[in-house]
Design an enzyme around this catalytic site. Structure first.
Site, PDB file in Angstrom:
ATOM      1  N   ARG A 170       0.844  -1.198   0.000  1.00  0.00           N
ATOM      2  CA  ARG A 170       0.000   0.000   0.000  1.00  0.00           C
ATOM      3  C   ARG A 170       0.876   1.244   0.000  1.00  0.00           C
ATOM      4  NH1 ARG A 170      -4.620   0.684   4.488  1.00  0.00           N
ATOM      5  NH2 ARG A 170      -2.778   1.037   5.729  1.00  0.00           N
ATOM      6  N   THR A 177      -1.183   7.634  -0.689  1.00  0.00           N
ATOM      7  CA  THR A 177      -2.489   7.526  -1.372  1.00  0.00           C
ATOM      8  C   THR A 177      -3.329   6.378  -0.824  1.00  0.00           C
ATOM      9  OG1 THR A 177      -1.639   5.972  -3.013  1.00  0.00           O
ATOM     10  CG2 THR A 177      -1.411   8.322  -3.524  1.00  0.00           C
ATOM     11  N   ASP A 228       0.444  -3.178  12.244  1.00  0.00           N
ATOM     12  CA  ASP A 228       0.826  -3.585  10.892  1.00  0.00           C
ATOM     13  C   ASP A 228       1.077  -5.090  10.874  1.00  0.00           C
ATOM     14  OD1 ASP A 228       2.526  -4.221   8.586  1.00  0.00           O
ATOM     15  OD2 ASP A 228       2.488  -2.062   8.251  1.00  0.00           O
ATOM     16  N   ASP A 233       4.502  -6.321   9.375  1.00  0.00           N
ATOM     17  CA  ASP A 233       5.641  -6.019  10.250  1.00  0.00           C
ATOM     18  C   ASP A 233       5.656  -6.931  11.474  1.00  0.00           C
ATOM     19  OD1 ASP A 233       6.569  -4.076   8.592  1.00  0.00           O
ATOM     20  OD2 ASP A 233       5.829  -2.391   9.780  1.00  0.00           O
TER      21      ASP A 233
HETATM   22  C1  PRP Z   1      -1.567  -4.712   4.356  1.00  0.00           C
HETATM   23  C2  PRP Z   1      -2.477  -5.914   4.449  1.00  0.00           C
HETATM   24  C3  PRP Z   1      -3.330  -5.766   3.225  1.00  0.00           C
HETATM   25  C4  PRP Z   1      -3.472  -4.278   3.093  1.00  0.00           C
HETATM   26  C5  PRP Z   1      -4.822  -3.898   3.601  1.00  0.00           C
HETATM   27  O1  PRP Z   1      -0.536  -4.970   3.496  1.00  0.00           O
HETATM   28  O2  PRP Z   1      -1.807  -7.137   4.546  1.00  0.00           O
HETATM   29  O3  PRP Z   1      -2.772  -6.334   2.070  1.00  0.00           O
HETATM   30  O4  PRP Z   1      -2.435  -3.696   3.887  1.00  0.00           O
HETATM   31  O5  PRP Z   1      -5.051  -2.559   3.430  1.00  0.00           O
HETATM   32  P1  PRP Z   1      -6.187  -2.006   2.461  1.00  0.00           P
HETATM   33  O6  PRP Z   1      -7.425  -2.792   2.746  1.00  0.00           O
HETATM   34  O7  PRP Z   1      -6.305  -0.572   2.887  1.00  0.00           O
HETATM   35  O8  PRP Z   1      -5.728  -2.142   1.042  1.00  0.00           O
HETATM   36  P2  PRP Z   1       0.665  -3.948   3.222  1.00  0.00           P
HETATM   37  O9  PRP Z   1       0.343  -3.118   2.019  1.00  0.00           O
HETATM   38  O10 PRP Z   1       0.970  -3.199   4.486  1.00  0.00           O
HETATM   39  O11 PRP Z   1       1.841  -4.893   2.781  1.00  0.00           O
HETATM   40  P3  PRP Z   1       2.637  -6.035   3.584  1.00  0.00           P
HETATM   41  O12 PRP Z   1       1.731  -7.245   3.665  1.00  0.00           O
HETATM   42  O13 PRP Z   1       3.825  -6.274   2.730  1.00  0.00           O
HETATM   43  O14 PRP Z   1       2.988  -5.497   4.946  1.00  0.00           O
HETATM   44  N1  URA Z   2      -2.585  -3.087   7.041  1.00  0.00           N
HETATM   45  C1  URA Z   2      -2.224  -3.509   8.258  1.00  0.00           C
HETATM   46  O1  URA Z   2      -1.288  -4.302   8.385  1.00  0.00           O
HETATM   47  N2  URA Z   2      -2.884  -3.043   9.325  1.00  0.00           N
HETATM   48  C2  URA Z   2      -3.921  -2.196   9.215  1.00  0.00           C
HETATM   49  O2  URA Z   2      -4.506  -1.805  10.245  1.00  0.00           O
HETATM   50  C3  URA Z   2      -4.281  -1.763   7.937  1.00  0.00           C
HETATM   51  C4  URA Z   2      -3.601  -2.238   6.856  1.00  0.00           C
END
Ligand code: PRP
Ligand code: URA
Length: 206
Positions: free
Chosen positions: A102, A106, A198, A201
């Site tokens: 993400r 944005t 997160d 993380d």
């Molecule tokens: C997180 C999560 C989803 C997304 C959800 O991933 O695992 O994929 O955010 O958010 P949204 O509903 O607002 O799109 P992230 O983009 O943080 O990537 P990661 O899994 O690599 O940490």
């Molecule tokens: N992605 C995450 O990992 N946590 C949140 O709360 C939203 C998006």
């Protein structure tokens, strides 16, 4: 269709996933266990047909899983802990991968990897991502899956926001959403409140 999985063993694990004092090793263990228990419910719609077997004492009219067979999709990074869990329940499944991250400003998903079967029309597609926040990642993923002819789609998360569930249901009213909890709010950075932080993380200790 939206279903919150209320099983006490799942709710116990999700509570500890939320706990800021849960370390990364325990976070992975809990996320996997919650996904296995909830996954039993997510896969409860699998079709069956008859399979006769013979026990040491005689014949038994049993069952086996029939089409549409499940196909799991991991939204990277965090979805892999959930596809691992579902693989424990149904090891014959193939797993597709969609790499999304993400954009911090944005909140739109940016795609960095894609590996999906070409034709998903005959499969029950289960998308795994622990977090459904603004639903941008989920909507993008489902658009991709529909381009591969998927029509039987489940979105499975550990935690969702009310906004994310509503936005996803509006964008793709035909899919089924299973989640273990739904929180009321999102903060200005698109994080679920109170949420669990997160997920990527915490899973990967980054
Ligand atoms: C997180 C999560 C989803 C997304 C959800 O991933 O695992 O994929 O955010 O958010 P949204 O509903 O607002 O799109 P992230 O983009 O943080 O990537 P990661 O899994 O690599 O940490
Ligand atoms: N992605 C995450 O990992 N946590 C949140 O709360 C939203 C998006």
């Amino acid at each position: 269709m939206k279903k919150i999985i209320e099983h006490p063993l799942v709710q116990r694990d999700v509570t500890q996933l939320r706990n800021k004092n849960t370390n990364s090793e325990d976070f992975r263990r809990l996320a996997k266990r919650a996904s296995i228990i909830a996954g039993v419910e997510v896969l409860s719609g699998l079709e069956i047909c008859r399979e006769d077997v013979v026990t040491p004492l005689g014949p038994f009219p049993g069952i086996k899983i029939s089409k549409p067979f499940p196909y799991f999709v991991s939204i990277m990074r965090a979805g892999s802990i959930m596809t691992d869990a579902l693989h424990n329940l149904y090891p014959e499944a193939s797993i597709g991968h969609i790499g999304l991250s993400r954009n911090h400003d944005t909140l739109e998903p940016s795609q960095y990897y894609l590996n999906l079967a070409d034709d998903l029309s005959e499969l029950m597609v289960v998308i795994c991502d622990p977090m459904l926040a603004t639903a941008g990642s989920a909507i993008h993923s489902i658009n991709l899956l529909k381009q591969k002819h998927a029509s039987n789609i489940i979105f499975f998360s550990l935690l969702a926001s009310k906004y994310g569930v509503e936005r996803l249901s509006e964008a793709h009213p035909d899919i089924k959403i299973f989640t273990c909890a739904m929180d009321e709010e999102l903060n200005d950075h698109g994080y679920i409140l109170p949420g669990l932080g997160d997920a990527g993380d915490r899973l990967f200790n980054t």
